[in-house]
Design a protein around this motif. Structure first.
Motif, PDB file in Angstrom:
ATOM      1  N   ALA A 128     -10.966   9.280   7.435  1.00 47.76           N
ATOM      2  CA  ALA A 128     -10.033   9.249   8.567  1.00 47.76           C
ATOM      3  C   ALA A 128      -9.323   7.901   8.647  1.00 47.76           C
ATOM      4  O   ALA A 128      -8.120   7.833   8.936  1.00 47.76           O
ATOM      5  N   TRP A 129     -10.070   6.824   8.388  1.00 47.64           N
ATOM      6  CA  TRP A 129      -9.456   5.483   8.415  1.00 47.64           C
ATOM      7  C   TRP A 129      -8.408   5.352   7.307  1.00 47.64           C
ATOM      8  O   TRP A 129      -7.317   4.810   7.535  1.00 47.64           O
ATOM      9  N   ILE A 130      -8.738   5.837   6.124  1.00 52.09           N
ATOM     10  CA  ILE A 130      -7.785   5.780   5.004  1.00 52.09           C
ATOM     11  C   ILE A 130      -6.546   6.598   5.331  1.00 52.09           C
ATOM     12  O   ILE A 130      -5.402   6.189   5.051  1.00 52.09           O
ATOM     13  N   ASP A 131      -6.734   7.764   5.946  1.00 55.02           N
ATOM     14  CA  ASP A 131      -5.602   8.609   6.319  1.00 55.02           C
ATOM     15  C   ASP A 131      -4.693   7.889   7.311  1.00 55.02           C
ATOM     16  O   ASP A 131      -3.457   7.913   7.182  1.00 55.02           O
ATOM     17  N   ARG A 132      -5.297   7.223   8.305  1.00 62.06           N
ATOM     18  CA  ARG A 132      -4.488   6.478   9.290  1.00 62.06           C
ATOM     19  C   ARG A 132      -3.755   5.328   8.626  1.00 62.06           C
ATOM     20  O   ARG A 132      -2.568   5.073   8.911  1.00 62.06           O
ATOM     21  N   ARG A 133      -4.457   4.610   7.762  1.00 60.83           N
ATOM     22  CA  ARG A 133      -3.834   3.482   7.077  1.00 60.83           C
ATOM     23  C   ARG A 133      -2.703   3.959   6.168  1.00 60.83           C
ATOM     24  O   ARG A 133      -1.643   3.339   6.106  1.00 60.83           O
ATOM     25  N   TYR A 134      -2.934   5.057   5.470  1.00 59.56           N
ATOM     26  CA  TYR A 134      -1.907   5.596   4.576  1.00 59.56           C
ATOM     27  C   TYR A 134      -0.661   6.006   5.363  1.00 59.56           C
ATOM     28  O   TYR A 134       0.468   5.650   4.999  1.00 59.56           O
ATOM     29  N   ASN A 135      -0.860   6.755   6.450  1.00 58.74           N
ATOM     30  CA  ASN A 135       0.283   7.197   7.248  1.00 58.74           C
ATOM     31  C   ASN A 135       1.017   6.023   7.881  1.00 58.74           C
ATOM     32  O   ASN A 135       2.251   6.014   7.956  1.00 58.74           O
ATOM     33  N   GLY A 136       0.256   5.022   8.341  1.00 63.91           N
ATOM     34  CA  GLY A 136       0.888   3.847   8.921  1.00 63.91           C
ATOM     35  C   GLY A 136       1.716   3.081   7.897  1.00 63.91           C
ATOM     36  O   GLY A 136       2.820   2.604   8.196  1.00 63.91           O
ATOM     37  N   MET A 137       1.175   2.949   6.693  1.00 62.45           N
ATOM     38  CA  MET A 137       1.897   2.248   5.639  1.00 62.45           C
ATOM     39  C   MET A 137       3.134   3.036   5.205  1.00 62.45           C
ATOM     40  O   MET A 137       4.218   2.466   5.026  1.00 62.45           O
ATOM     41  N   MET A 138       3.000   4.358   5.071  1.00 59.82           N
ATOM     42  CA  MET A 138       4.122   5.172   4.605  1.00 59.82           C
ATOM     43  C   MET A 138       5.239   5.274   5.624  1.00 59.82           C
ATOM     44  O   MET A 138       6.397   5.507   5.259  1.00 59.82           O
ATOM     45  N   GLU A 139       4.921   5.115   6.914  1.00 61.54           N
ATOM     46  CA  GLU A 139       5.979   5.130   7.923  1.00 61.54           C
ATOM     47  C   GLU A 139       7.001   4.037   7.660  1.00 61.54           C
ATOM     48  O   GLU A 139       8.190   4.193   7.932  1.00 61.54           O
ATOM     49  N   GLU A 140       6.539   2.929   7.115  1.00 62.77           N
ATOM     50  CA  GLU A 140       7.434   1.801   6.833  1.00 62.77           C
ATOM     51  C   GLU A 140       8.037   1.873   5.430  1.00 62.77           C
ATOM     52  O   GLU A 140       9.051   1.238   5.155  1.00 62.77           O
ATOM     53  N   MET A 141       7.419   2.665   4.531  1.00 61.87           N
ATOM     54  CA  MET A 141       7.826   2.613   3.123  1.00 61.87           C
ATOM     55  C   MET A 141       8.541   3.865   2.626  1.00 61.87           C
ATOM     56  O   MET A 141       9.100   3.844   1.523  1.00 61.87           O
ATOM     57  N   ARG A 142       8.551   4.935   3.412  1.00 59.30           N
ATOM     58  CA  ARG A 142       9.112   6.194   2.900  1.00 59.30           C
ATOM     59  C   ARG A 142      10.582   6.070   2.505  1.00 59.30           C
ATOM     60  O   ARG A 142      11.023   6.726   1.570  1.00 59.30           O
ATOM     61  N   GLN A 143      11.344   5.269   3.219  1.00 55.05           N
ATOM     62  CA  GLN A 143      12.777   5.148   2.928  1.00 55.05           C
ATOM     63  C   GLN A 143      13.083   4.074   1.888  1.00 55.05           C
ATOM     64  O   GLN A 143      14.229   3.944   1.456  1.00 55.05           O
ATOM     65  N   GLN A 144      12.087   3.295   1.519  1.00 50.14           N
ATOM     66  CA  GLN A 144      12.317   2.248   0.525  1.00 50.14           C
ATOM     67  C   GLN A 144      12.325   2.849  -0.879  1.00 50.14           C
ATOM     68  O   GLN A 144      11.577   3.788  -1.174  1.00 50.14           O
ATOM     69  N   LYS A 145      13.190   2.279  -1.737  1.00 49.59           N
ATOM     70  CA  LYS A 145      13.227   2.724  -3.124  1.00 49.59           C
ATOM     71  C   LYS A 145      12.017   2.173  -3.873  1.00 49.59           C
ATOM     72  O   LYS A 145      11.497   1.105  -3.543  1.00 49.59           O
ATOM     73  N   LEU A 146      11.622   2.910  -4.897  1.00 46.32           N
ATOM     74  CA  LEU A 146      10.440   2.512  -5.665  1.00 46.32           C
ATOM     75  C   LEU A 146      10.628   1.140  -6.296  1.00 46.32           C
ATOM     76  O   LEU A 146       9.689   0.338  -6.339  1.00 46.32           O
ATOM     77  N   LYS A 147      11.866   0.844  -6.752  1.00 46.39           N
ATOM     78  CA  LYS A 147      12.101  -0.447  -7.413  1.00 46.39           C
ATOM     79  C   LYS A 147      11.998  -1.605  -6.422  1.00 46.39           C
ATOM     80  O   LYS A 147      11.728  -2.747  -6.820  1.00 46.39           O
ATOM     81  N   ASP A 148      12.216  -1.328  -5.117  1.00 46.50           N
ATOM     82  CA  ASP A 148      12.089  -2.384  -4.108  1.00 46.50           C
ATOM     83  C   ASP A 148      10.637  -2.651  -3.750  1.00 46.50           C
ATOM     84  O   ASP A 148      10.308  -3.707  -3.211  1.00 46.50           O
ATOM     85  N   VAL A 149       9.784  -1.680  -4.042  1.00 45.63           N
ATOM     86  CA  VAL A 149       8.358  -1.835  -3.732  1.00 45.63           C
ATOM     87  C   VAL A 149       7.615  -2.496  -4.886  1.00 45.63           C
ATOM     88  O   VAL A 149       6.767  -3.362  -4.682  1.00 45.63           O
ATOM     89  N   LEU A 150       7.966  -2.077  -6.126  1.00 40.39           N
ATOM     90  CA  LEU A 150       7.303  -2.642  -7.294  1.00 40.39           C
ATOM     91  C   LEU A 150       7.827  -4.034  -7.587  1.00 40.39           C
ATOM     92  O   LEU A 150       9.032  -4.303  -7.471  1.00 40.39           O
ATOM     93  N   SER A 151       6.954  -4.920  -7.977  1.00 42.05           N
ATOM     94  CA  SER A 151       7.362  -6.266  -8.360  1.00 42.05           C
ATOM     95  C   SER A 151       8.087  -6.224  -9.713  1.00 42.05           C
ATOM     96  O   SER A 151       7.993  -5.239 -10.458  1.00 42.05           O
ATOM     97  N   SER A 152       8.827  -7.287 -10.016  1.00 43.56           N
ATOM     98  CA  SER A 152       9.550  -7.349 -11.290  1.00 43.56           C
ATOM     99  C   SER A 152       8.587  -7.276 -12.472  1.00 43.56           C
ATOM    100  O   SER A 152       8.913  -6.689 -13.520  1.00 43.56           O
ATOM    101  N   ASP A 153       7.404  -7.846 -12.309  1.00 46.13           N
ATOM    102  CA  ASP A 153       6.405  -7.793 -13.378  1.00 46.13           C
ATOM    103  C   ASP A 153       5.994  -6.359 -13.669  1.00 46.13           C
ATOM    104  O   ASP A 153       5.892  -5.939 -14.833  1.00 46.13           O
ATOM    105  N   TRP A 154       5.752  -5.578 -12.607  1.00 39.98           N
ATOM    106  CA  TRP A 154       5.368  -4.179 -12.786  1.00 39.98           C
ATOM    107  C   TRP A 154       6.522  -3.364 -13.382  1.00 39.98           C
ATOM    108  O   TRP A 154       6.294  -2.448 -14.174  1.00 39.98           O
ATOM    109  N   GLN A 155       7.748  -3.673 -12.991  1.00 41.99           N
ATOM    110  CA  GLN A 155       8.884  -2.953 -13.559  1.00 41.99           C
ATOM    111  C   GLN A 155       9.027  -3.233 -15.054  1.00 41.99           C
ATOM    112  O   GLN A 155       9.323  -2.334 -15.846  1.00 41.99           O
TER     113      GLN A 155
END
Length: 378
Positions: A128-155
């Motif tokens: 339940a805690w992981i579910d809350r944390r996941y939903n809370g994090m995704m509320e801020e990240m759903r509209q962000q592009k994947l390239k904006d989330v990944l660091s240049s090193d990961w890209q």
């Protein structure tokens, strides 16, 4: 001789009157405990002074305790005093050390506080805690592009990984085609295709004669799969797909996979990897052993001043909410007068005796003075 006896007699009478009067006055502070009535007439001076004024005494004592004895300022000075702080720190260190050295398991500790806990409950709570944390994090990240989330090193790693993936795919396809099984499957596909083409398929097979089509086509397919152009095409295609994926919002991938699927998968992955049963069986001493010294020597001394400061800042509000004056008043009002008399006499018996003796002494002196005046006047 008669003159001496007269003065002695008057002295004795005066001393008796003075002593008895003072003793009676002391007794009348407490006695009688209740009013004495003769019919509808209440005898004067009944009950005694303290029983008669007990309610008023209780009210005044309550005010005196709050306004002059047990004041917020006095308690603040006591709480914030160095001596009190040291006493509290020593007491807290002793009690915390006892708690940290407990042989109780974590599960037993929770049960002692009437908290039911087992592996399933912990897993549910973690999920339940992981579910809350996941939903809370995704509320801020759903509209962000994947390239904006990944660091240049990961890209950069992802781009390098596409080239490696292209080589891997090419290698596996080559291994499959050069194997007997792969050749047979490709041949079966070609034969099936030609049979479905009717006249055109029969014509092509007639040109081949007795030789199968796969025997002619197979080396060409293998060379094409192994060619550098195929490698470059695979790399280009994967790079294009990667760039397209990097420009997609995070919510796109979540929608494709499913929010519930991701949340459930994360919860299951974490909870199944945690040794929850082992943790629950461990004793409190085992849990706190690595931090035992730090908690006792550093954490407790650091928390005590903060706790006492918080208590000091809230002491006035606490005293107001507790209504200490009313508590004192209620206690005094309900106090047994005979018990109060016994306490006061135990404390002041000697002084009361001295007051009685002083009354007798003064009465005796007054008796002597009266005897002398009688002689002179008579």
């Amino acid at each position: 001789m008669s003159t001496f006896i007269l003065i002695l007699l008057m002295m004795a009478v005066g001393a008796a009157i003075g002593g008895v009067t003072n003793s009676l006055a002391i007794k009348m502070l407490f006695r009688p405990y209740r009013a004495i009535h003769l019919g509808s007439f209440r005898l004067p001076f009944t009950p005694g002074l303290i029983p008669k004024r007990q309610n008023e005494l209780a009210r005044q004592l309550g005010k005196m305790v709050v306004n002059h004895l047990l004041t917020a300022e006095g308690l603040k000075r006591k709480i914030e005093g160095k001596e009190f702080q040291n006493q509290i720190t020593t007491f807290a260190q002793t009690e915390v050390e006892k708690a940290l050295q407990s042989d109780q398991s974590l599960e037993q500790l929770f049960h002692s506080f009437d908290v039911d806990i087992d592996r399933e409950r912990v897993e549910d709570a973690v999920a339940a805690w992981i579910d809350r944390r996941y939903n809370g994090m995704m509320e801020e990240m759903r509209q962000q592009k994947l390239k904006d989330v990944l660091s240049s090193d990961w890209q950069q790693r992802a781009e390098a990984g596409t080239d490696q993936l292209a080589h891997y795919i090419q290698q596996k396809v080559h291994q499959f085609l050069t194997s007997r099984e792969g050749k047979e499957k490709v041949g079966a596909l070609i034969d099936d295709y030609l049979e479905k083409q009717g006249f055109l398929g029969n014509m092509i097979q007639s040109f081949m004669g007795s030789e199968r089509v796969i025997d002619r086509v197979h080396p060409v397919i293998v060379r094409y799969v192994s060619a550098r152009e195929t490698t470059e095409w695979l790399q280009s295609m994967l790079q294009t797909e990667l760039k397209s994926a990097l420009n997609q919002p995070i919510g796109y991938f979540e929608q494709k996979i499913g929010k519930e699927t991701i949340s459930y998968g994360l919860g299951q992955a974490v909870t199944k990897s945690l040794p929850i049963e082992e943790w629950l069986r461990q004793s409190v001493a085992d849990w706190t052993k690595p931090l035992h010294s730090k908690i006792i020597l550093d954490v407790v001394p650091a928390l005590v001043p903060k706790a006492t400061h918080l208590l000091s800042s809230k002491i006035e509000t606490m005293m107001e909410s507790m209504n200490l004056s009313e508590i004192v008043q209620e206690q005094v009002e309900s106090f047994n007068v005979s018990r109060l008399e016994e306490m006061v006499l135990d404390i002041s018996r000697r002084e009361f005796k001295m007051i009685t003796y002083l009354g007798a002494l003064l009465g005796g002196l007054i008796g002597i003075l009266q005897g002398i005046l009688v002689l002179f006047i008579g």
